[in-house]
Design an enzyme around this catalytic site. Structure first.
Site, PDB file in Angstrom:
ATOM      1  N   CYS A   1       0.856  -1.187   0.000  1.00 34.18           N
ATOM      2  CA  CYS A   1       0.000   0.000   0.000  1.00 34.18           C
ATOM      3  C   CYS A   1       0.895   1.241   0.000  1.00 34.18           C
ATOM      4  CB  CYS A   1      -0.900  -0.019   1.239  1.00 34.18           C
ATOM      5  SG  CYS A   1      -2.049   1.357   1.327  1.00 34.18           S
TER       6      CYS A   1
ATOM      7  N   HIS B   1      -9.859  -0.060   3.413  1.00 36.83           N
ATOM      8  CA  HIS B   1      -9.499   1.309   3.809  1.00 36.83           C
ATOM      9  C   HIS B   1     -10.730   2.053   4.331  1.00 36.83           C
ATOM     10  CE1 HIS B   1      -5.301   2.205   2.959  1.00 36.83           C
ATOM     11  NE2 HIS B   1      -5.377   1.518   1.824  1.00 36.83           N
TER      12      HIS B   1
ATOM     13  N   HIS C   1      -9.210  -4.431  -1.086  1.00 35.29           N
ATOM     14  CA  HIS C   1      -8.196  -3.649  -0.372  1.00 35.29           C
ATOM     15  C   HIS C   1      -8.718  -2.235  -0.104  1.00 35.29           C
ATOM     16  CE1 HIS C   1      -3.937  -2.553   0.602  1.00 35.29           C
ATOM     17  NE2 HIS C   1      -4.382  -1.356   0.244  1.00 35.29           N
ATOM     18  N   GLU C   2      -9.326  -1.619  -1.118  1.00 35.21           N
ATOM     19  CA  GLU C   2      -9.804  -0.239  -0.962  1.00 35.21           C
ATOM     20  C   GLU C   2     -11.015  -0.161  -0.031  1.00 35.21           C
ATOM     21  OE1 GLU C   2      -7.541   1.594  -1.782  1.00 35.21           O
ATOM     22  OE2 GLU C   2      -6.575   0.241  -3.195  1.00 35.21           O
TER      23      GLU C   2
END
Length: 136
Positions: free
Chosen positions: A85, A130, A126-127
């Site tokens: 990241c 976040h 993954h996003e």
């Protein structure tokens, strides 16, 4: 506008607030910043540019796509992955899913559902992590 990448893990660990039409400029900044880092980055969430809103942008098979308020509705095919990241040094192991169904809103804030698989599904997961304040 290209923004600096957020590296403060306390900020990145916060759950994102819902996005609204007044956040369209943030989405454009997110796309500009993602494009500026295209050599080493395939996706970004708004908190990576210092905005705690539920917005992600990612490379969807060669075209950038933005999602407002994304949520994973269904997952199948778990596997182990190793990811990096821009906000954090190094890589980390995590569990991902080969296929995901996502509910999200478009730039016009119309609700959509779409199934993603493979690499694109991994980027989206993954996003969305976040957005949930999960630091991978």
């Amino acid at each position: 506008m290209v923004r600096d990448i957020m590296k403060d893990t306390a900020f990145l660990s916060q759950k994102a607030e819902p996005a609204a039409p007044e956040d369209l400029a943030t989405a454009q900044d997110l796309l500009d910043t993602l494009q500026a880092h295209r050599e080493g980055c395939v996706g970004m969430a708004a908190n990576m540019i210092g905005v705690n809103k539920r917005i992600i942008a990612f490379d969807n098979e060669g075209r950038y796509m933005v999602m407002f308020n994304p949520h994973i509705m269904k997952r199948t095919g778990p596997y182990e992955a190793e990811e990096g990241c821009l906000s954090l040094p190094g890589t980390r192991r995590t569990r991902r899913w080969t296929s995901i169904k996502v509910q999200y809103e478009t730039e016009q804030f119309q609700t959509r559902y779409k199934t993603f698989t493979g690499w694109t599904a991994q980027i989206i997961q993954h996003e969305i992590d976040h957005c949930e304040g999960v630091v991978i």
